[in-house]
Write an enzyme that holds these catalytic residues in place. Structure first.
Site, PDB file in Angstrom:
ATOM      1  N   GLY A  25      -4.701  11.270  -9.447  1.00 51.93           N
ATOM      2  CA  GLY A  25      -5.642  10.257  -8.980  1.00 51.93           C
ATOM      3  C   GLY A  25      -6.089  10.487  -7.548  1.00 51.93           C
ATOM      4  O   GLY A  25      -5.695  11.465  -6.893  1.00 51.93           O
ATOM      5  N   ILE A  27      -5.444   8.835  -4.689  1.00 46.93           N
ATOM      6  CA  ILE A  27      -4.403   8.813  -3.650  1.00 46.93           C
ATOM      7  C   ILE A  27      -3.553  10.069  -3.739  1.00 46.93           C
ATOM      8  O   ILE A  27      -3.201  10.679  -2.720  1.00 46.93           O
ATOM      9  CB  ILE A  27      -3.534   7.543  -3.757  1.00 46.93           C
ATOM     10  CG1 ILE A  27      -4.385   6.277  -3.583  1.00 46.93           C
ATOM     11  CG2 ILE A  27      -2.432   7.564  -2.701  1.00 46.93           C
ATOM     12  CD1 ILE A  27      -3.614   4.985  -3.777  1.00 46.93           C
ATOM     13  N   VAL A 140       3.927   2.470  -4.371  1.00 46.46           N
ATOM     14  CA  VAL A 140       2.590   2.293  -3.813  1.00 46.46           C
ATOM     15  C   VAL A 140       1.702   1.486  -4.756  1.00 46.46           C
ATOM     16  O   VAL A 140       0.901   0.656  -4.323  1.00 46.46           O
ATOM     17  CB  VAL A 140       1.941   3.668  -3.515  1.00 46.46           C
ATOM     18  CG1 VAL A 140       0.498   3.511  -3.034  1.00 46.46           C
ATOM     19  CG2 VAL A 140       2.770   4.436  -2.490  1.00 46.46           C
ATOM     20  N   ALA A 141       1.843   1.721  -6.061  1.00 47.63           N
ATOM     21  CA  ALA A 141       0.965   1.086  -7.055  1.00 47.63           C
ATOM     22  C   ALA A 141       1.115  -0.429  -7.033  1.00 47.63           C
ATOM     23  O   ALA A 141       2.224  -0.963  -6.944  1.00 47.63           O
ATOM     24  CB  ALA A 141       1.283   1.613  -8.449  1.00 47.63           C
ATOM     25  N   ASN A 142      -0.005  -1.113  -7.131  1.00 50.36           N
ATOM     26  CA  ASN A 142      -0.002  -2.575  -7.120  1.00 50.36           C
ATOM     27  C   ASN A 142       0.261  -3.161  -8.508  1.00 50.36           C
ATOM     28  O   ASN A 142      -0.108  -2.555  -9.509  1.00 50.36           O
ATOM     29  CB  ASN A 142      -1.353  -3.084  -6.604  1.00 50.36           C
ATOM     30  CG  ASN A 142      -1.493  -2.823  -5.121  1.00 50.36           C
ATOM     31  OD1 ASN A 142      -0.553  -2.993  -4.363  1.00 50.36           O
ATOM     32  ND2 ASN A 142      -2.673  -2.390  -4.707  1.00 50.36           N
ATOM     33  N   ASP A 170      -1.218  -2.139   5.416  1.00 52.64           N
ATOM     34  CA  ASP A 170      -1.624  -3.392   6.050  1.00 52.64           C
ATOM     35  C   ASP A 170      -1.251  -3.396   7.532  1.00 52.64           C
ATOM     36  O   ASP A 170      -2.015  -3.863   8.384  1.00 52.64           O
ATOM     37  CB  ASP A 170      -0.964  -4.570   5.335  1.00 52.64           C
ATOM     38  CG  ASP A 170      -1.170  -4.509   3.837  1.00 52.64           C
ATOM     39  OD1 ASP A 170      -2.330  -4.497   3.400  1.00 52.64           O
ATOM     40  OD2 ASP A 170      -0.174  -4.454   3.099  1.00 52.64           O
ATOM     41  N   HIS A 198       2.019  -7.533  -0.522  1.00 49.73           N
ATOM     42  CA  HIS A 198       0.825  -6.708  -0.322  1.00 49.73           C
ATOM     43  C   HIS A 198      -0.289  -7.305  -1.187  1.00 49.73           C
ATOM     44  O   HIS A 198      -0.606  -6.824  -2.267  1.00 49.73           O
ATOM     45  CB  HIS A 198       1.100  -5.256  -0.722  1.00 49.73           C
ATOM     46  CG  HIS A 198      -0.109  -4.371  -0.639  1.00 49.73           C
ATOM     47  ND1 HIS A 198      -0.798  -4.165   0.540  1.00 49.73           N
ATOM     48  CD2 HIS A 198      -0.767  -3.662  -1.581  1.00 49.73           C
ATOM     49  CE1 HIS A 198      -1.815  -3.358   0.310  1.00 49.73           C
ATOM     50  NE2 HIS A 198      -1.836  -3.041  -0.973  1.00 49.73           N
ATOM     51  N   SER A 253      -8.881   2.035  -1.775  1.00 48.95           N
ATOM     52  CA  SER A 253      -8.463   2.872  -0.649  1.00 48.95           C
ATOM     53  C   SER A 253      -7.654   4.059  -1.152  1.00 48.95           C
ATOM     54  O   SER A 253      -6.739   3.890  -1.955  1.00 48.95           O
ATOM     55  CB  SER A 253      -7.603   2.061   0.319  1.00 48.95           C
ATOM     56  OG  SER A 253      -8.250   0.871   0.703  1.00 48.95           O
TER      57      SER A 253
END
Length: 343
Positions: A25, A27, A140-142, A170, A198, A253
């Site tokens: 992906g 990122i 990292v993944a939300n 952030d 987050h 992002s």
């Protein structure tokens, strides 16, 4: 700790094995060369990259491997690109978990949570079984905090202090916005804090933030004349920065997230600069009245491969309300995640 001891003894370093999931992906594509160039672990730490993604992304994954090889990074001693979870997790020392299921139009929150619970249960089981016993994990993944919480539940032999989530993005955004406001280098802004999730309930706190000047460190609250800006516009800008990037780029992002993940691991392994702290999502021990067990962003100091929550900071009524709001959201996310799978 391995890196710290090698530095101390000045001996040739063994390669560190670093897993990146969701590597094909955006990122993943951004972070892989950062790691290989030494931005994460320093200019003298060799590494072997383990790149994992799903079968439909296998060709992109192989292309990333070829590009890394063609870049001839001196520190990069090998690349394993695979869709096999067991192979990807074998003997890794660091796991950066970027892969996850993103919410799509028309999907309910519970549906997204259910899919991520399944993904993180599988990844936790694989890392617990195959990774190095000192493996450190960055999610990292939300939803990053809750994905880390689920990971912790299904990897009970991995110490909870080795499981963290990314709120450094952030933190970096808050530093950058303050630097822009004050017209100073971002490196001169210290001691901002990201409390909580987050998400849009995170609380960027400037009460303890300082700026390095020729006459010494000065509080941000003294230098920013508009206190209303600090309590309103600044907070909302940091909270909504990700959405603003999606609106402008039509994608989430990637470069800044990759850079923040590098910063997170760098400071965790090599230590935070003297006289400051960073923000990390870690398992709450009850500090600052945050319920024990939630994965919550705190100010931390890192040394010798370990982190500790900064203690004794004053919390005013405004901050208390913001911090508790984010804790409540995390408790709701936890309940939703647990309802998706028997725990």
């Amino acid at each position: 700790m391995i890196i710290y001891l090698c530095n101390l003894l000045n001996i040739e370093k063994e390669p560190i094995r670093i897993l990146v999931t969701g590597a094909a992906g955006n990122i993943g594509y951004a972070i892989a060369p950062m790691i290989a160039r030494g931005l994460m672990l320093g200019p003298d730490q060799p590494m072997i990259l383990h790149l994992l993604d799903i079968e439909p992304a296998s060709k992109s994954l192989e292309a990333l491997k070829m590009e890394l090889q063609d870049s001839a990074f001196p520190l990069l001693q090998g690349v394993i690109a695979t869709t096999n979870v067991a192979e990807a997790c074998k003997d890794v020392n660091i796991a950066i978990l970027i892969g996850g299921f993103a919410r799509k139009e028309g999907m309910e929150r519970k549906d997204v949570m259910s899919k991520n619970v399944a993904i993180y249960k599988a990844q936790a089981s694989a890392l617990e079984r195959y990774a190095s016993e000192d493996c450190k994990v960055l999610v990292v993944a939300n939803p990053a905090n809750t994905n880390a919480l689920i990971f912790k539940e299904f990897a009970p032999s991995i110490p909870e202090e080795n499981i963290t989530c990314l709120t450094r993005l952030d933190h970096n955004r808050a530093q950058a916005r303050l630097a822009e406001k004050l017209g100073v280098p971002v490196s001169s802004v210290k001691k901002v804090i990201i409390w909580g999730n987050h998400s849009s309930t995170q609380y960027p706190d400037t009460n303890h933030a300082t700026v390095s000047t020729k006459t010494g460190d000065r509080p941000v609250k003294e230098l920013v004349a508009d206190q209303n800006w600090l309590r309103n516009e600044f907070i909302s800008e940091v909270q909504e920065r990700g959405a603003a990037i999606i609106s402008a780029r039509k994608q989430s992002s990637a470069l800044s997230a990759a850079s923040a993940a590098c910063d997170h691991i760098h400071d965790w392994f090599l230590g935070t600069p003297k006289g400051t702290w960073v923000s990390m999502g870690v398992c709450s021990d009850g500090s600052y009245g945050i319920p024990t067990g939630l994965v919550y962003s705190f100010p931390v100091i890192c040394e010798k491969g370990s982190w500790k929550i900064v203690q004794g900071l004053s919390v005013d009524e405004f901050s208390r309300e913001k911090m508790d709001d984010s804790a409540r959201e995390l408790a709701e996310e936890k309940a939703l995640a647990y309802s998706s799978l028997s725990v």
